[in-house]
Each structure stands twice: as structure tokens, then as C-alpha cells.
Design a protein around this motif. Structure first.
Motif, PDB file in Angstrom:
ATOM      1  N   LYS A  15      94.847  27.667   2.624  1.00 48.55           N
ATOM      2  CA  LYS A  15      94.390  27.627   4.002  1.00 48.55           C
ATOM      3  C   LYS A  15      95.389  28.259   4.952  1.00 48.55           C
ATOM      4  O   LYS A  15      95.045  28.703   6.029  1.00 48.55           O
ATOM      5  N   MET A  16      96.663  28.232   4.529  1.00 48.67           N
ATOM      6  CA  MET A  16      97.693  28.808   5.401  1.00 48.67           C
ATOM      7  C   MET A  16      97.741  30.321   5.319  1.00 48.67           C
ATOM      8  O   MET A  16      98.254  30.972   6.218  1.00 48.67           O
ATOM      9  N   ASP A  17      97.234  30.891   4.228  1.00 49.54           N
ATOM     10  CA  ASP A  17      97.354  32.335   4.032  1.00 49.54           C
ATOM     11  C   ASP A  17      96.218  33.052   4.737  1.00 49.54           C
ATOM     12  O   ASP A  17      95.288  33.572   4.105  1.00 49.54           O
ATOM     13  N   SER A  18      96.257  33.104   6.017  1.00 45.83           N
ATOM     14  CA  SER A  18      95.302  33.897   6.776  1.00 45.83           C
ATOM     15  C   SER A  18      95.689  35.364   6.682  1.00 45.83           C
ATOM     16  O   SER A  18      96.757  35.715   6.172  1.00 45.83           O
ATOM     17  N   ILE A  19      94.839  36.236   7.152  1.00 47.21           N
ATOM     18  CA  ILE A  19      95.115  37.677   7.068  1.00 47.21           C
ATOM     19  C   ILE A  19      96.364  38.013   7.859  1.00 47.21           C
ATOM     20  O   ILE A  19      97.234  38.765   7.396  1.00 47.21           O
TER      21      ILE A  19
ATOM     22  N   GLY B   7      91.792  35.061  19.539  1.00 44.24           N
ATOM     23  CA  GLY B   7      91.748  35.469  20.949  1.00 44.24           C
ATOM     24  C   GLY B   7      90.449  35.093  21.628  1.00 44.24           C
ATOM     25  O   GLY B   7      90.077  35.694  22.644  1.00 44.24           O
ATOM     26  N   GLY B   8      89.736  34.089  21.106  1.00 41.42           N
ATOM     27  CA  GLY B   8      88.450  33.678  21.663  1.00 41.42           C
ATOM     28  C   GLY B   8      88.596  32.871  22.952  1.00 41.42           C
ATOM     29  O   GLY B   8      89.699  32.730  23.507  1.00 41.42           O
ATOM     30  N   PRO B   9      87.496  32.273  23.397  1.00 38.91           N
ATOM     31  CA  PRO B   9      87.518  31.512  24.669  1.00 38.91           C
ATOM     32  C   PRO B   9      88.315  30.212  24.570  1.00 38.91           C
ATOM     33  O   PRO B   9      88.750  29.678  25.581  1.00 38.91           O
ATOM     34  N   ASN B  10      88.506  29.688  23.351  1.00 38.36           N
ATOM     35  CA  ASN B  10      89.221  28.417  23.198  1.00 38.36           C
ATOM     36  C   ASN B  10      90.326  28.581  22.153  1.00 38.36           C
ATOM     37  O   ASN B  10      90.245  28.050  21.033  1.00 38.36           O
ATOM     38  N   PRO B  11      91.408  29.324  22.462  1.00 34.18           N
ATOM     39  CA  PRO B  11      92.479  29.535  21.483  1.00 34.18           C
ATOM     40  C   PRO B  11      93.236  28.256  21.172  1.00 34.18           C
ATOM     41  O   PRO B  11      93.781  28.110  20.086  1.00 34.18           O
ATOM     42  N   LEU B  12      93.287  27.307  22.135  1.00 30.59           N
ATOM     43  CA  LEU B  12      94.016  26.071  21.891  1.00 30.59           C
ATOM     44  C   LEU B  12      93.352  25.256  20.773  1.00 30.59           C
ATOM     45  O   LEU B  12      94.036  24.610  19.965  1.00 30.59           O
ATOM     46  N   ARG B  13      92.022  25.276  20.739  1.00 30.58           N
ATOM     47  CA  ARG B  13      91.320  24.553  19.679  1.00 30.58           C
ATOM     48  C   ARG B  13      91.652  25.137  18.301  1.00 30.58           C
ATOM     49  O   ARG B  13      91.881  24.396  17.337  1.00 30.58           O
ATOM     50  N   GLU B  14      91.706  26.477  18.211  1.00 28.08           N
ATOM     51  CA  GLU B  14      92.070  27.114  16.930  1.00 28.08           C
ATOM     52  C   GLU B  14      93.494  26.779  16.532  1.00 28.08           C
ATOM     53  O   GLU B  14      93.799  26.555  15.354  1.00 28.08           O
ATOM     54  N   PHE B  15      94.375  26.721  17.520  1.00 23.70           N
ATOM     55  CA  PHE B  15      95.764  26.348  17.240  1.00 23.70           C
ATOM     56  C   PHE B  15      95.847  24.936  16.691  1.00 23.70           C
ATOM     57  O   PHE B  15      96.574  24.667  15.723  1.00 23.70           O
ATOM     58  N   ASN B  16      95.137  24.011  17.283  1.00 22.08           N
ATOM     59  CA  ASN B  16      95.171  22.617  16.818  1.00 22.08           C
ATOM     60  C   ASN B  16      94.587  22.485  15.407  1.00 22.08           C
ATOM     61  O   ASN B  16      95.095  21.692  14.599  1.00 22.08           O
ATOM     62  N   LEU B  17      93.563  23.264  15.099  1.00 21.06           N
ATOM     63  CA  LEU B  17      93.003  23.229  13.762  1.00 21.06           C
ATOM     64  C   LEU B  17      94.002  23.721  12.714  1.00 21.06           C
ATOM     65  O   LEU B  17      94.150  23.113  11.637  1.00 21.06           O
ATOM     66  N   ARG B  18      94.704  24.763  13.039  1.00 18.12           N
ATOM     67  CA  ARG B  18      95.702  25.294  12.100  1.00 18.12           C
ATOM     68  C   ARG B  18      96.885  24.335  11.983  1.00 18.12           C
ATOM     69  O   ARG B  18      97.452  24.160  10.894  1.00 18.12           O
ATOM     70  N   LEU B  19      97.283  23.729  13.079  1.00 17.65           N
ATOM     71  CA  LEU B  19      98.375  22.763  13.035  1.00 17.65           C
ATOM     72  C   LEU B  19      97.986  21.553  12.200  1.00 17.65           C
ATOM     73  O   LEU B  19      98.800  21.037  11.415  1.00 17.65           O
ATOM     74  N   GLN B  20      96.750  21.105  12.349  1.00 18.51           N
ATOM     75  CA  GLN B  20      96.275  19.970  11.560  1.00 18.51           C
ATOM     76  C   GLN B  20      96.250  20.332  10.068  1.00 18.51           C
ATOM     77  O   GLN B  20      96.589  19.500   9.217  1.00 18.51           O
TER      78      GLN B  20
END
Length: 573
Positions: free
Chosen positions: A10-14, A86-99
Motif C-alpha cells: 500500500k505504501m508503494d504508490s507510483i 491534487g484533488g479538492p480534498n488533499p487533506l483527506r488523501e493525506f489522512n488515508l495514507r497516514l492511517q
């Protein structure tokens, strides 16, 4: 090549994969820079270093291709990920990756982040138990210098490998443990034969044997072969037309390519072969290929070295009434007639005449197959492919000029040694790697005395004293332009060279006799000017009758010949 800690899928994104690849490429480039800046005091270390650099370059190329494929984004995963980040809610994507990161470390609490390391640089420590304990400290003190060393990971591991007597002294503190941290033996990245001396010399013994076994060659010694093995223009046409000759030249080319890749790993062999082929095509088209082409400049021109012989003349067999009449012909004529019909031309004159008699009045397809000679293969494209191989060997040999010269010197040195000295050298060469670590890895030069100032050797093989070196003026260099800017050390060698063949040959090329008048004259201009002056002086010394022959008239007046003849013509005498 590069290894790092394992990560969750899951950590190995492009983007993370691209970042990791950039990091690995930068790490490899830093390691290459460090490797190339390190000082390597021996030839063996230098070659091993070049091979490590080449492996790192190949890994950089491999990682760069992977990175380029990610940037090209043919599947569109990278563009989708960038849109998500870079979408409308980047903070939500950040929290998902942090989780996701927290969940991964919760499942693997003991996982450690390890830095990048280069597997090909890992070296194995030496086994000290195989060393001679009495000589251990002496060799350690003598051979410790600025050579690149790798320290042992743990002092405890090193202490456990020491001999018992030294381990006790280390434990009591009498000896510092750092004194026993010796060099690490670099992994053998490439192998050489004993004759090659780890890339310093050529090993052409097998090719020399193959050459002298070719049909028609003159058996010569190995030293002669080393001097002229690339003189393919001197090889007769009968030898070149033999299939074994092509196998020999192909083997020679394969050896030089392999030797270059082993001894010079950073050399671009592929591009060099392309340049050699391009130059060969130009020479072949212009008819300037050594030993092969005439200056016709056409593709189908007759070879210079492989001139095609005239076809044999056929014989009219209908005019003969018996085998005895055919047998009475010249043997060479019988052979030519058989060759013209494509029949076997060997055997006695009786057998040749019998074959011709059996072929009398028969068409070629009606002849017995046992009489026919085996079909000869046409020489491949007038020798084009063979000449191309020879051109490659010739160019690669030119690139190895110094190695070839060192090989000759090494062979001469071995030939001058006695059987006992060769056995002693073989024994030193056969020592295990652990015992030979403290010794020079160039055994062929280990017996040379220490001579940093390059002093000449005396009768005992040792450098002469420096005061004697200066007393004889050997520190003064004399240059002679007539000898091709040859330098002579000391006045004695300088005076002696005026009577040697090299100086005499230079004077002969200038059209000047090598007489005592030109002693100590080393410049061409001075020699030419002196020769012109000597010719003028010689012309003045020639006896001229009209000015130097004297005549006396009846009154006792003495005049020269020219004046006497003029007065006589005028009747004034």
C-alpha cells in the motif's frame, strides 16, 4: 544491487516508487564517484574497481529505464494518482495514507528501516588462522601503507579469529586490537589465467599453437609470434584459403574482445567495433585493405594477396586411342585435364590416365561419382568477411600496444630465469590468498629492488650508488636530433653513439658522410651548414692550373698560365 527494507504494497504508490528509484540512482552515482576517486596502488585493485564501477553503471541504466517507464505512464496510474493528490480534498488523501502507514507499523512493530547498501561492495574478512604466526606482525608492519582498507564489523569477531597467543595479549591489553584489523580481500569480480597476470600480459600460447599447426605455416617461436601475429598481409594465400585459418583468426578476435572486457571494463567495446567496421568499409571500397585488395576500387576486383589462378585447360580425349597414349603426357598436363573435368587429380600417372580414359566420351552427369573430386567452397565473398575479422584484430592489437610490449618483456624475463627460479616463483604464486594478502599482488615484479630514483642496475642486479651515478654524469641527458630526438644518459653513451648505426643512418638520410668533422654535431641544421662549408673549402683546395701553374719568359718574368697564353697570342713575349 541496491537493497533496502521491505515496504507494504500500500505504501508503494507510483510517486513513492519514482522517489525510491531517484534515491537509488543518486546513491549509485555517489558510490561510483567515491570508487573512482579512491587511490588504487596496485593493478589488481584498479581492475576490480573498474569492474565495480561498470556494474554500478549497468544498475543505473537499469533503474533509469524503470524510472522512464513510470514517467511515460502508459497505463495512466501515475496521472490518476497525481489527480487524487491534487484533488479538492488533499487533506483527506493525506489522512488515508497516514492511517495506512500506522496500520502497517502496528502489524510490524519490530521492523527496522535500513539504509541503502551496495551488495557488490560487500567484502569478506580474511581467515587469520591460515597465516604464519611468526611472520604475522612483521608482514603487518612492512605492508601497512595507504592502501584502501575495510574495517571488521565487530571487534569481538576479529578477536575470536586471532591466533591464541595474540588473542591472550589483546585480552590483557598488551596489544592494541586496531593493529590486527587488516585489509579485507575484495571479491574476485573477474578471472585471468596465470600467464595474463591479472590483465597485465597477453596469453597467446594457445593461439600460437593453433597458428603453427596450420597447413603451410613456418613454425616460429613464441617471441617471434608475439611480434608479428597481426601481420596478416604476410600470410600466403594458400593458408588464408584454408578453413582452419578462419577459425584461428576468429579465435584470436574472440580472445582480444574478451581480454579487453576483462582488463578494461569501462572501455566501450561495442562502439569501438562499429568504428572499426566503418573504417574497414572505407578501406575495402578504396582498395587499401592491407594484404587483400588492389587499388582498383571496385567490389569484385581480384584480390591482391589471393590472386585467382587461371582455370585449367581441357584435354581433347577423342584423339587418344589407348590409356598408354594418355599416360605419356606430362604429369602436370594430366592433373590440369582432371581438374578441368572436375575429377580427382591425385595418385600415380597410371591412375590419372585411367580416370581420363574412363571419362572419354561421357557427359559430366554420366561419370561415376567415385571419380569426381569433392566440391570446393568458394572463398567467401573474395575474402571480405575474413579481411573484416583481420581488421578488427589489427585495431584491437593497436589498442593493447603497451600490454603487448609488457608481454614480450615478461616472456624474455621468464626465458632468462633458471629452472630453480621458475619453481620458486610458481611456489610463491600458488600461496593461498590469505597468506599472499600482505605481499605484493604483482609477483612478477616483487623481486625488483627498491629504486625510486630510477638508477641503473649494477652487475649484482642492484641500483648503483647515487654518488657513482652523478660521478659518471648519468644524471645529464644529451639529446640528438639526427637520431630522431634520442636521449642519451651520460657523456660516455653520448660520445659512443656517434659511431653507432642509428646516428650513421640519420647522417646517411641527410646525404652527409659520418666523418670526424661532424663529431658532437646533433642538430640537423648545424650538420647541413657544416657540410656546405666543407664542400666550399674543399673546392678551394682543388688545384686550378690556369691560376696556379707558373710560366717564365725569356726575360725571366714569372706569370701564371692564363697570362702567359694571352701574352703569347698578342706576340708580346
Amino acid at each position: 544491487c541496491c537493497s533496502r527494507n521491505k515496504r507494504s504494497p500500500k505504501m508503494d504508490s507510483i510517486v513513492e516508487q519514482q522517489r525510491a528509484l531517484h534515491e537509488e540512482i543518486e546513491f549509485l552515482e555517489q558510490q561510483m564517484q567515491k570508487e573512482m576517486l579512491d587511490k588504487h596502488l596496485t593493478h589488481k585493485d584498479k581492475i576490480n574497481s573498474d569492474h565495480r564501477v561498470k556494474r554500478m553503471m549497468l544498475k543505473v541504466s537499469e533503474k533509469s529505464k524503470q524510472l522512464l517507464a513510470l514517467y511515460e505512464d502508459k497505463d495512466g496510474f501515475r496521472s490518476d494518482e497525481l489527480k487524487t493528490l491534487g484533488g479538492p480534498n488533499p487533506l483527506r488523501e493525506f489522512n488515508l495514507r497516514l492511517q495506512s502507514l500506522r496500520e502497517h507499523h502496528r502489524r510490524n512493530p519490530n521492523e527496522r528501516a535500513e539504509p541503502l547498501k551496495l551488495d557488490i561492495l560487500v567484502e569478506k574478512p580474511l581467515a587469520l588462522g591460515s597465516l604464519h604466526t611468526e611472520k604475522f606482525l612483521e608482514d603487518l608492519a612492512v605492508k601497512r601503507h595507504e592502501k584502501a582498507t575495510a574495517k571488521v564489523a565487530a571487534d569481538a569477531v576479529l578477536a575470536s579469529t586471532l591466533p591464541a597467543q595474540y588473542a591472550a595479549q589483546v585480552k590483557e591489553g598488551d596489544i592494541n586490537l586496531e593493529d590486527f584489523k587488516i585489509e579485507m580481500e575484495a571479491p574476485m569480480l573477474v578471472t585471468f589465467s596465470d600467464e595474463e597476470g591479472f590483465g597485465r600480459f597477453l596469453d597467446l600460447n594457445a593461439h600460437h599453437t593453433a597458428y603453427i599447426n596450420l597447413k603451410g605455416t613456418i613454425a616460429n617461436d613464441y617471441m617471434t609470434y608475439l611480434s608479428n601475429f597481426d601481420d596478416f598481409g604476410d600470410v600466403p594465400k594458400q593458408i588464408k584459403a584454408h578453413p582452419q585459418y578462419k577459425k584461428y583468426v576468429q579465435g584470436l578476435l574472440a580472445y582480444f574482445v574478451d581480454f579487453m572486457e576483462r582488463s578494461r571494463p569501462l572501455f566501450d567495446m561495442d562502439n569501438e567495433l562499429v568504428r572499426i567496421d566503418e573504417d574497414f568499409e572505407k578501406e575495402w571500397a578504396a582498395g587499401n585493405c592491407p594484404g587483400w585488395r588492389t587499388n582498383t576500387g571496385t567490389r569484385g576486383a581480384v584480390l591482391g594477396a589471393l590472386a585467382i589462378e587461371a582455370p585449367p585447360e581441357k584435354l581433347d580425349l577423342q584423339q587418344f586411342q589407348s590409356v598408354e597414349e594418355i599416360k605419356a603426357l606430362d604429369p602436370a598436363r594430366l592433373k590440369g585435364a582432371l581438374q578441368a573435368l572436375g575429377l580427382k587429380c591425385g595418385g600415380t600417372p597410371e591412375q590419372r590416365a585411367a580416370r581420363l580414359w574412363e571419362a572419354r566420351g561421357k557427359a559430366p552427369d554420366q561419370l561415376d561419382k567415385s571419380l569426381l573430386a569433392p566440391a570446393k567452397k568458394q572463398f567467401e565473398d573474395d575474402g571480405y568477411s575474413l579481411a573484416k575479422i583481420e581488421a578488427r584484430v589489427r585495431r584491437l592489437t593497436a589498442l593493447l600496444t603497451d600490454c603487448r610490449r609488457h608481454t614480450r618483456e615478461h616472456v624474455e624475463l621468464r626465458m632468462a630465469r633458471t629452472a630453480g627460479e621458475l619453481e620458486e616463483e610458481d611456489e610463491l604464486t600458488d600461496l593461498p590468498a590469505t597468506a599472499a594478502t600482505f605481499e605484493d599482488d604483482e609477483p612478477s615484479r616483487s623481486d625488483l629492488p627498491y629504486n625510486p630514483k630510477g638508477l641503473p642496475l649494477g652487475w649484482d642486479g642492484k641500483p648503483i650508488p647515487y654518488w657513482l651515478y652523478k660521478l659518471h654524469g648519468l644524471n645529464v641527458k644529451y639529446n640528438c636530433e639526427i637520431c630522431g630526438d634520442q636521449k642519451y644518459m651520460g657523456p660516455r653513451a653520448f660520445q659512443r653513439h656517434f659511431q653507432e648505426w642509428k646516428h650513421a643512418n640519420g647522417m646517411r638520410k641527410l646525404g652527409i658522410p659520418n666523418t670526424s668533422h661532424f663529431a658532437y654535431v646533433t642538430r640537423m641544421e648545424d650538420a647541413i651548414n657544416l657540410w656546405e662549408k666543407l664542400k666550399k673549402d674543399k673546392a678551394l683546395e682543388v688545384f686550378q692550373a690556369q691560376y696556379e701553374e707558373e710560366y717564365e719568359d725569356t726575360q725571366g718574368n714569372v706569370v701564371d698560365k692564363k697570362t702567359y697564353e694571352l701574352l703569347a697570342k698578342q706576340g708580346l713575349l
